[in-house]
Write a protein that holds these residues in place. Structure first.
Motif, PDB file in Angstrom:
ATOM      1  N   ASN A 195       0.857  -1.183   0.000  1.00  0.00           N
ATOM      2  CA  ASN A 195       0.000   0.000   0.000  1.00  0.00           C
ATOM      3  C   ASN A 195       0.891   1.230   0.000  1.00  0.00           C
ATOM      4  O   ASN A 195       2.112   1.128   0.208  1.00  0.00           O
ATOM      5  N   MET A 196       0.317   2.398  -0.197  1.00  0.00           N
ATOM      6  CA  MET A 196       1.141   3.605  -0.200  1.00  0.00           C
ATOM      7  C   MET A 196       0.325   4.830   0.188  1.00  0.00           C
ATOM      8  O   MET A 196      -0.909   4.843   0.097  1.00  0.00           O
ATOM      9  N   ILE A 197       1.046   5.837   0.653  1.00  0.00           N
ATOM     10  CA  ILE A 197       0.471   7.155   0.895  1.00  0.00           C
ATOM     11  C   ILE A 197       1.510   8.178   0.485  1.00  0.00           C
ATOM     12  O   ILE A 197       2.711   7.984   0.711  1.00  0.00           O
ATOM     13  N   ARG A 263       1.937   3.761  -7.975  1.00  0.00           N
ATOM     14  CA  ARG A 263       0.495   3.918  -7.805  1.00  0.00           C
ATOM     15  C   ARG A 263      -0.257   2.816  -8.561  1.00  0.00           C
ATOM     16  O   ARG A 263      -1.225   2.253  -8.055  1.00  0.00           O
ATOM     17  N   SER A 266       0.107  -0.589  -6.761  1.00  0.00           N
ATOM     18  CA  SER A 266      -0.236  -0.668  -5.339  1.00  0.00           C
ATOM     19  C   SER A 266      -1.569  -1.385  -5.150  1.00  0.00           C
ATOM     20  O   SER A 266      -2.386  -1.469  -6.075  1.00  0.00           O
ATOM     21  N   TYR A 269      -4.203   2.882  -2.218  1.00  0.00           N
ATOM     22  CA  TYR A 269      -3.527   4.182  -2.237  1.00  0.00           C
ATOM     23  C   TYR A 269      -4.282   5.106  -1.289  1.00  0.00           C
ATOM     24  O   TYR A 269      -5.435   5.467  -1.546  1.00  0.00           O
ATOM     25  N   HIS A 271      -5.115   8.599   0.491  1.00  0.00           N
ATOM     26  CA  HIS A 271      -5.038  10.037   0.208  1.00  0.00           C
ATOM     27  C   HIS A 271      -5.617  10.772   1.421  1.00  0.00           C
ATOM     28  O   HIS A 271      -6.826  10.806   1.612  1.00  0.00           O
ATOM     29  N   SER A 281      -2.158  15.288  -6.487  1.00  0.00           N
ATOM     30  CA  SER A 281      -1.751  13.901  -6.274  1.00  0.00           C
ATOM     31  C   SER A 281      -2.945  12.958  -6.306  1.00  0.00           C
ATOM     32  O   SER A 281      -2.804  11.783  -6.667  1.00  0.00           O
ATOM     33  N   ALA A 285      -3.205   9.851  -8.919  1.00  0.00           N
ATOM     34  CA  ALA A 285      -3.503   8.481  -8.471  1.00  0.00           C
ATOM     35  C   ALA A 285      -4.629   7.889  -9.306  1.00  0.00           C
ATOM     36  O   ALA A 285      -4.570   6.724  -9.719  1.00  0.00           O
ATOM     37  N   ALA A 290      -4.934   3.708  -9.562  1.00  0.00           N
ATOM     38  CA  ALA A 290      -4.833   3.283  -8.170  1.00  0.00           C
ATOM     39  C   ALA A 290      -6.234   3.159  -7.581  1.00  0.00           C
ATOM     40  O   ALA A 290      -7.162   3.849  -8.017  1.00  0.00           O
ATOM     41  N   VAL A 292      -8.247   4.304  -4.690  1.00  0.00           N
ATOM     42  CA  VAL A 292      -8.038   5.410  -3.755  1.00  0.00           C
ATOM     43  C   VAL A 292      -8.875   5.223  -2.495  1.00  0.00           C
ATOM     44  O   VAL A 292     -10.081   5.003  -2.552  1.00  0.00           O
ATOM     45  N   LYS A 326      -7.822  -4.246  -4.091  1.00  0.00           N
ATOM     46  CA  LYS A 326      -7.931  -3.562  -5.380  1.00  0.00           C
ATOM     47  C   LYS A 326      -8.588  -4.452  -6.430  1.00  0.00           C
ATOM     48  O   LYS A 326      -9.450  -3.998  -7.193  1.00  0.00           O
TER      49      LYS A 326
END
Length: 368
Positions: A195-197, A263, A266, A269, A271, A281, A285, A290, A292, A326
Protein backbone atom coordinates in the motif's frame (compact mmCIF):
# COMPACT_ATOMS: atom_id res chain seq x y z
CA UNK A 1 0.42 37.48 -25.14
CA UNK A 2 3.33 38.04 -22.78
CA UNK A 3 2.56 36.01 -19.67
CA UNK A 4 4.25 35.58 -16.27
CA UNK A 5 3.68 32.89 -13.66
CA UNK A 6 4.37 33.85 -10.03
CA UNK A 7 3.84 32.15 -6.70
CA UNK A 8 5.78 28.91 -7.15
CA UNK A 9 9.29 27.81 -6.30
CA UNK A 10 9.81 27.25 -10.00
CA UNK A 11 9.89 24.78 -12.86
CA UNK A 12 10.51 22.01 -13.53
CA UNK A 13 8.68 20.68 -10.50
CA UNK A 14 10.73 19.72 -7.46
CA UNK A 15 8.15 20.61 -4.85
CA UNK A 16 4.40 20.22 -5.28
CA UNK A 17 1.11 20.75 -7.08
CA UNK A 18 1.41 24.38 -8.19
CA UNK A 19 4.90 23.72 -9.51
CA UNK A 20 3.62 20.74 -11.47
CA UNK A 21 0.84 22.83 -12.98
CA UNK A 22 3.23 25.70 -13.76
CA UNK A 23 5.54 23.29 -15.58
CA UNK A 24 2.83 21.79 -17.77
CA UNK A 25 0.90 25.01 -18.41
CA UNK A 26 3.90 27.21 -19.19
CA UNK A 27 5.17 24.75 -21.82
CA UNK A 28 1.65 24.46 -23.26
CA UNK A 29 1.43 28.27 -23.61
CA UNK A 30 4.77 28.36 -25.46
CA UNK A 31 3.53 25.66 -27.82
CA UNK A 32 0.49 27.88 -28.52
CA UNK A 33 2.75 30.73 -29.52
CA UNK A 34 2.83 32.87 -26.38
CA UNK A 35 5.84 34.48 -24.68
CA UNK A 36 6.03 32.94 -21.21
CA UNK A 37 8.12 33.70 -18.14
CA UNK A 38 8.22 31.66 -14.94
CA UNK A 39 9.80 32.87 -11.71
CA UNK A 40 12.13 30.42 -9.95
CA UNK A 41 13.90 30.50 -6.61
CA UNK A 42 17.57 31.40 -7.02
CA UNK A 43 18.63 28.00 -5.65
CA UNK A 44 16.23 25.94 -7.76
CA UNK A 45 18.00 22.81 -9.11
CA UNK A 46 17.28 23.97 -12.68
CA UNK A 47 19.63 26.87 -13.39
CA UNK A 48 19.17 27.32 -17.15
CA UNK A 49 17.49 30.39 -18.62
CA UNK A 50 15.11 28.44 -20.89
CA UNK A 51 12.93 25.41 -20.12
CA UNK A 52 11.28 24.06 -23.29
CA UNK A 53 10.88 27.63 -24.53
CA UNK A 54 9.76 29.07 -21.17
CA UNK A 55 11.93 31.96 -19.94
CA UNK A 56 13.17 31.26 -16.40
CA UNK A 57 13.68 34.26 -14.10
CA UNK A 58 15.64 33.35 -10.97
CA UNK A 59 15.04 35.56 -7.96
CA UNK A 60 16.68 35.55 -4.55
CA UNK A 61 14.75 33.35 -2.11
CA UNK A 62 15.96 33.37 1.52
CA UNK A 63 13.47 30.73 2.69
CA UNK A 64 16.38 28.31 3.16
CA UNK A 65 17.69 30.43 6.03
CA UNK A 66 14.65 32.45 7.18
CA UNK A 67 11.94 29.80 6.93
CA UNK A 68 8.43 30.86 5.94
CA UNK A 69 9.25 34.57 6.24
CA UNK A 70 11.70 34.15 3.39
CA UNK A 71 8.78 33.46 1.04
CA UNK A 72 7.57 37.04 1.51
CA UNK A 73 10.95 38.38 0.41
CA UNK A 74 11.05 36.00 -2.56
CA UNK A 75 7.58 37.08 -3.70
CA UNK A 76 8.55 40.72 -3.23
CA UNK A 77 11.59 40.19 -5.45
CA UNK A 78 9.46 38.50 -8.12
CA UNK A 79 6.82 41.24 -8.12
CA UNK A 80 9.45 43.98 -8.16
CA UNK A 81 11.05 42.35 -11.21
CA UNK A 82 7.66 41.96 -12.92
CA UNK A 83 7.11 45.73 -12.74
CA UNK A 84 9.72 46.34 -15.42
CA UNK A 85 8.72 43.66 -17.93
CA UNK A 86 5.38 44.89 -19.30
CA UNK A 87 3.50 41.59 -18.96
CA UNK A 88 0.03 41.35 -20.46
CA UNK A 89 -1.08 38.81 -17.85
CA UNK A 90 0.36 37.79 -14.50
CA UNK A 91 -0.91 34.47 -13.14
CA UNK A 92 -0.49 34.23 -9.37
CA UNK A 93 -0.63 30.69 -8.03
CA UNK A 94 -1.79 31.07 -4.44
CA UNK A 95 -1.82 34.17 -2.27
CA UNK A 96 -0.16 33.21 1.03
CA UNK A 97 2.91 35.43 0.84
CA UNK A 98 2.44 37.55 -2.29
CA UNK A 99 -0.90 39.22 -1.53
CA UNK A 100 0.61 41.77 0.86
CA UNK A 101 2.58 43.20 -2.07
CA UNK A 102 -0.55 43.68 -4.22
CA UNK A 103 -0.02 47.45 -4.34
CA UNK A 104 3.31 46.86 -6.11
CA UNK A 105 1.84 44.75 -8.91
CA UNK A 106 2.18 46.45 -12.31
CA UNK A 107 -0.93 48.52 -12.98
CA UNK A 108 -1.19 47.65 -16.66
CA UNK A 109 -0.90 43.88 -16.24
CA UNK A 110 -4.04 41.79 -15.84
CA UNK A 111 -3.79 39.96 -12.50
CA UNK A 112 -5.36 36.49 -12.41
CA UNK A 113 -5.08 34.61 -9.10
CA UNK A 114 -5.67 30.94 -8.42
CA UNK A 115 -6.95 31.13 -4.84
CA UNK A 116 -5.73 27.66 -3.85
CA UNK A 117 -7.38 26.06 -0.81
CA UNK A 118 -8.46 27.56 2.50
CA UNK A 119 -4.91 28.02 3.74
CA UNK A 120 -5.95 29.44 7.11
CA UNK A 121 -7.50 26.08 7.99
CA UNK A 122 -4.15 24.34 8.02
CA UNK A 123 -3.50 23.11 11.55
CA UNK A 124 0.27 23.57 11.25
CA UNK A 125 -0.29 27.32 11.59
CA UNK A 126 -0.66 29.12 14.92
CA UNK A 127 -3.74 31.25 15.59
CA UNK A 128 -1.94 34.52 14.72
CA UNK A 129 -0.71 33.04 11.43
CA UNK A 130 -4.19 31.75 10.62
CA UNK A 131 -5.56 35.24 11.20
CA UNK A 132 -2.91 36.67 8.88
CA UNK A 133 -3.80 34.14 6.20
CA UNK A 134 -7.44 35.18 6.39
CA UNK A 135 -6.27 38.76 5.90
CA UNK A 136 -4.05 37.73 2.96
CA UNK A 137 -6.92 35.80 1.40
CA UNK A 138 -9.14 38.88 1.55
CA UNK A 139 -6.42 41.03 0.00
CA UNK A 140 -5.98 38.60 -2.90
CA UNK A 141 -9.71 38.22 -3.47
CA UNK A 142 -10.26 41.97 -3.60
CA UNK A 143 -7.11 43.08 -5.44
CA UNK A 144 -7.04 40.57 -8.31
CA UNK A 145 -8.71 41.36 -11.60
CA UNK A 146 -9.95 37.79 -12.03
CA UNK A 147 -10.06 34.75 -9.74
CA UNK A 148 -9.72 31.03 -10.40
CA UNK A 149 -11.10 28.32 -8.09
CA UNK A 150 -9.73 24.81 -8.39
CA UNK A 151 -12.81 23.25 -6.76
CA UNK A 152 -16.51 24.01 -6.69
CA UNK A 153 -16.25 24.25 -2.90
CA UNK A 154 -13.73 27.09 -3.17
CA UNK A 155 -15.85 28.81 -5.83
CA UNK A 156 -18.87 28.71 -3.50
CA UNK A 157 -16.78 29.97 -0.56
CA UNK A 158 -15.42 32.99 -2.50
CA UNK A 159 -18.90 33.97 -3.61
CA UNK A 160 -20.40 33.67 -0.14
CA UNK A 161 -17.48 35.19 1.79
CA UNK A 162 -16.30 37.97 -0.54
CA UNK A 163 -19.15 38.26 -3.08
CA UNK A 164 -16.55 37.49 -5.73
CA UNK A 165 -17.20 35.43 -8.84
CA UNK A 166 -14.45 33.05 -9.90
CA UNK A 167 -13.85 30.65 -12.77
CA UNK A 168 -13.79 27.00 -11.79
CA UNK A 169 -10.86 25.16 -13.36
CA UNK A 170 -9.62 21.97 -11.74
CA UNK A 171 -6.14 20.55 -11.90
CA UNK A 172 -5.28 17.93 -14.47
CA UNK A 173 -3.40 14.68 -14.90
CA UNK A 174 -2.04 12.66 -17.78
CA UNK A 175 -3.57 9.18 -18.15
CA UNK A 176 -0.89 6.62 -17.36
CA UNK A 177 -0.83 3.67 -19.75
CA UNK A 178 2.77 2.40 -19.82
CA UNK A 179 3.28 0.24 -16.72
CA UNK A 180 6.70 -1.27 -16.07
CA UNK A 181 6.60 -3.84 -13.27
CA UNK A 182 10.39 -4.09 -13.07
CA UNK A 183 10.51 -0.67 -11.35
CA UNK A 184 9.00 -2.29 -8.23
CA UNK A 185 12.27 -4.12 -7.60
CA UNK A 186 13.93 -0.82 -6.76
CA UNK A 187 11.47 -0.36 -3.87
CA UNK A 188 11.49 -4.02 -2.76
CA UNK A 189 7.75 -4.51 -3.25
CA UNK A 190 5.60 -6.81 -5.36
CA UNK A 191 2.56 -6.20 -7.52
CA UNK A 192 -0.54 -5.44 -5.39
CA UNK A 193 1.27 -6.63 -2.25
CA UNK A 194 1.94 -3.15 -0.88
CA UNK A 195 0.00 0.00 0.00
CA UNK A 196 1.14 3.61 -0.20
CA UNK A 197 0.47 7.16 0.90
CA UNK A 198 1.97 10.27 -0.65
CA UNK A 199 1.75 13.72 0.91
CA UNK A 200 3.66 16.60 2.40
CA UNK A 201 4.42 15.95 6.03
CA UNK A 202 1.81 18.27 7.49
CA UNK A 203 -0.87 17.41 10.10
CA UNK A 204 -3.84 18.20 7.87
CA UNK A 205 -2.72 15.51 5.42
CA UNK A 206 -3.53 12.88 8.06
CA UNK A 207 -0.42 10.75 7.69
CA UNK A 208 -0.59 10.09 11.42
CA UNK A 209 -4.19 8.87 11.19
CA UNK A 210 -3.42 6.50 8.33
CA UNK A 211 -0.24 5.13 9.89
CA UNK A 212 -1.99 4.60 13.24
CA UNK A 213 -4.52 2.44 11.42
CA UNK A 214 -1.69 0.56 9.71
CA UNK A 215 0.10 0.03 13.04
CA UNK A 216 -3.11 -1.26 14.69
CA UNK A 217 -3.53 -3.89 12.00
CA UNK A 218 -1.99 -7.34 12.50
CA UNK A 219 -1.29 -7.70 8.79
CA UNK A 220 2.24 -6.53 7.93
CA UNK A 221 1.74 -5.61 4.28
CA UNK A 222 4.33 -2.89 3.49
CA UNK A 223 3.15 0.69 3.15
CA UNK A 224 5.37 3.17 1.32
CA UNK A 225 5.23 6.67 2.81
CA UNK A 226 6.34 9.11 0.11
CA UNK A 227 7.22 12.71 0.91
CA UNK A 228 10.07 14.80 2.35
CA UNK A 229 10.28 13.64 5.96
CA UNK A 230 13.26 15.61 7.21
CA UNK A 231 10.99 18.00 9.08
CA UNK A 232 9.90 18.33 12.70
CA UNK A 233 6.63 16.56 11.95
CA UNK A 234 8.41 13.97 9.83
CA UNK A 235 10.83 13.17 12.64
CA UNK A 236 7.89 12.84 15.02
CA UNK A 237 6.18 10.31 12.75
CA UNK A 238 9.34 8.31 12.08
CA UNK A 239 10.00 8.06 15.80
CA UNK A 240 6.37 7.17 16.60
CA UNK A 241 6.31 4.27 14.13
CA UNK A 242 9.94 3.19 14.33
CA UNK A 243 9.00 -0.26 15.64
CA UNK A 244 6.82 -1.02 12.61
CA UNK A 245 9.25 -2.12 9.93
CA UNK A 246 6.52 -2.47 7.30
CA UNK A 247 5.98 1.31 7.47
CA UNK A 248 8.68 2.50 5.07
CA UNK A 249 9.54 6.20 4.81
CA UNK A 250 10.80 6.59 1.23
CA UNK A 251 11.36 10.35 1.15
CA UNK A 252 10.47 12.79 -1.62
CA UNK A 253 10.05 11.16 -5.03
CA UNK A 254 9.75 13.29 -8.18
CA UNK A 255 10.38 10.69 -10.87
CA UNK A 256 6.91 10.56 -12.44
CA UNK A 257 7.55 7.23 -14.12
CA UNK A 258 8.39 5.65 -10.77
CA UNK A 259 5.49 7.34 -8.99
CA UNK A 260 3.01 6.30 -11.64
CA UNK A 261 4.18 2.70 -11.53
CA UNK A 262 4.03 2.56 -7.74
CA UNK A 263 0.50 3.92 -7.80
CA UNK A 264 -0.48 1.57 -10.62
CA UNK A 265 0.79 -1.57 -8.91
CA UNK A 266 -0.24 -0.67 -5.34
CA UNK A 267 -3.09 -2.45 -3.61
CA UNK A 268 -4.50 0.54 -1.69
CA UNK A 269 -3.53 4.18 -2.24
CA UNK A 270 -4.30 6.36 0.80
CA UNK A 271 -5.04 10.04 0.21
CA UNK A 272 -5.17 11.91 3.50
CA UNK A 273 -5.46 15.53 2.34
CA UNK A 274 -8.23 17.41 4.14
CA UNK A 275 -7.60 21.07 3.21
CA UNK A 276 -7.60 22.68 -0.22
CA UNK A 277 -9.31 22.28 -3.52
CA UNK A 278 -8.59 19.73 -6.23
CA UNK A 279 -5.41 18.03 -5.07
CA UNK A 280 -2.99 17.11 -7.90
CA UNK A 281 -1.75 13.90 -6.27
CA UNK A 282 -5.34 12.62 -6.05
CA UNK A 283 -5.85 13.14 -9.77
CA UNK A 284 -2.51 11.50 -10.57
CA UNK A 285 -3.50 8.48 -8.47
CA UNK A 286 -6.77 8.22 -10.41
CA UNK A 287 -4.84 8.59 -13.68
CA UNK A 288 -2.49 5.78 -12.60
CA UNK A 289 -5.37 3.38 -11.92
CA UNK A 290 -4.83 3.28 -8.17
CA UNK A 291 -7.64 2.24 -5.83
CA UNK A 292 -8.04 5.41 -3.76
CA UNK A 293 -8.82 5.37 -0.03
CA UNK A 294 -9.45 9.03 0.82
CA UNK A 295 -10.00 11.12 3.91
CA UNK A 296 -13.72 11.78 4.22
CA UNK A 297 -14.25 15.45 3.31
CA UNK A 298 -16.13 17.48 0.72
CA UNK A 299 -13.05 18.25 -1.39
CA UNK A 300 -12.15 14.59 -1.89
CA UNK A 301 -15.76 13.49 -2.35
CA UNK A 302 -16.25 16.21 -4.96
CA UNK A 303 -13.62 14.52 -7.14
CA UNK A 304 -13.94 10.81 -6.30
CA UNK A 305 -17.70 10.72 -5.73
CA UNK A 306 -18.62 7.04 -5.17
CA UNK A 307 -15.50 5.69 -6.83
CA UNK A 308 -13.35 5.30 -3.74
CA UNK A 309 -13.45 4.40 -0.06
CA UNK A 310 -13.34 6.92 2.77
CA UNK A 311 -11.93 7.06 6.30
CA UNK A 312 -12.25 9.48 9.22
CA UNK A 313 -10.20 7.77 11.95
CA UNK A 314 -7.53 5.06 12.44
CA UNK A 315 -10.11 2.37 13.19
CA UNK A 316 -11.71 2.89 9.78
CA UNK A 317 -8.27 2.69 8.16
CA UNK A 318 -7.67 -0.63 9.95
CA UNK A 319 -11.05 -2.00 8.80
CA UNK A 320 -10.39 -0.99 5.19
CA UNK A 321 -6.99 -2.69 5.28
CA UNK A 322 -8.67 -5.90 6.43
CA UNK A 323 -11.57 -5.91 3.99
CA UNK A 324 -10.73 -4.06 0.77
CA UNK A 325 -8.68 -5.37 -2.15
CA UNK A 326 -7.93 -3.56 -5.38
CA UNK A 327 -8.68 -6.61 -7.48
CA UNK A 328 -12.26 -6.63 -6.18
CA UNK A 329 -12.83 -2.98 -7.12
CA UNK A 330 -11.54 -2.64 -10.66
CA UNK A 331 -14.80 -0.97 -11.73
CA UNK A 332 -14.06 1.95 -9.36
CA UNK A 333 -10.51 2.17 -10.68
CA UNK A 334 -11.80 2.31 -14.26
CA UNK A 335 -14.45 4.94 -13.41
CA UNK A 336 -11.74 7.21 -11.97
CA UNK A 337 -9.50 6.66 -14.97
CA UNK A 338 -12.38 7.58 -17.29
CA UNK A 339 -12.94 10.77 -15.27
CA UNK A 340 -9.33 11.77 -15.92
CA UNK A 341 -9.67 11.10 -19.64
CA UNK A 342 -12.96 13.00 -19.95
CA UNK A 343 -12.83 15.73 -17.30
CA UNK A 344 -9.38 16.21 -15.77
CA UNK A 345 -6.90 15.70 -18.58
CA UNK A 346 -4.15 18.34 -18.85
CA UNK A 347 -4.97 19.26 -22.43
CA UNK A 348 -8.51 20.21 -21.38
CA UNK A 349 -7.37 22.04 -18.22
CA UNK A 350 -4.64 23.97 -20.04
CA UNK A 351 -7.14 24.88 -22.75
CA UNK A 352 -9.61 26.21 -20.17
CA UNK A 353 -6.90 28.41 -18.63
CA UNK A 354 -5.86 29.76 -22.02
CA UNK A 355 -9.48 30.46 -22.91
CA UNK A 356 -9.86 32.37 -19.64
CA UNK A 357 -6.71 34.37 -20.41
CA UNK A 358 -7.99 35.29 -23.86
CA UNK A 359 -11.37 36.35 -22.47
CA UNK A 360 -9.78 38.41 -19.69
CA UNK A 361 -7.40 40.06 -22.12
CA UNK A 362 -10.15 40.98 -24.57
CA UNK A 363 -12.41 42.60 -21.97
CA UNK A 364 -9.85 44.28 -19.76
CA UNK A 365 -9.49 48.05 -19.82
CA UNK A 366 -5.86 47.85 -18.73
CA UNK A 367 -4.38 47.38 -22.20
CA UNK A 368 -6.30 50.23 -23.80
Amino acid sequence: MKIAILGTRGVPNYYGGFEQFAEFFSVYLVQKGHEVYCYNSHDHPFQEKLFHGVHILHQYDPEYKLGTFGQFIYDYNCIRDARKRNFDIILQLGYTSNSIWYFLLPKKSIIITNMDGLEWKRTKYSKPVQQFLKFAERLAANSSDFLVSDSLGIKKFLLEKYKKESTYIAYGAYPFDSPNESILQEYQVEREKFNMIMARFEPENNLDMVLEGVAMNEDKTPILVIGKHHTKYGEYLKNKFKNHSHIRFIGGLYNLEHLNNLRYYSNLYFHGHSVGGTNPSLLEAMASKALVIAHNNDFNRGILKDNGYYFSNPEEVKNILNTIKKNDNLHLVQNNFDAIVNDFNWEKINGEYLQLFEECYSKSDKRK
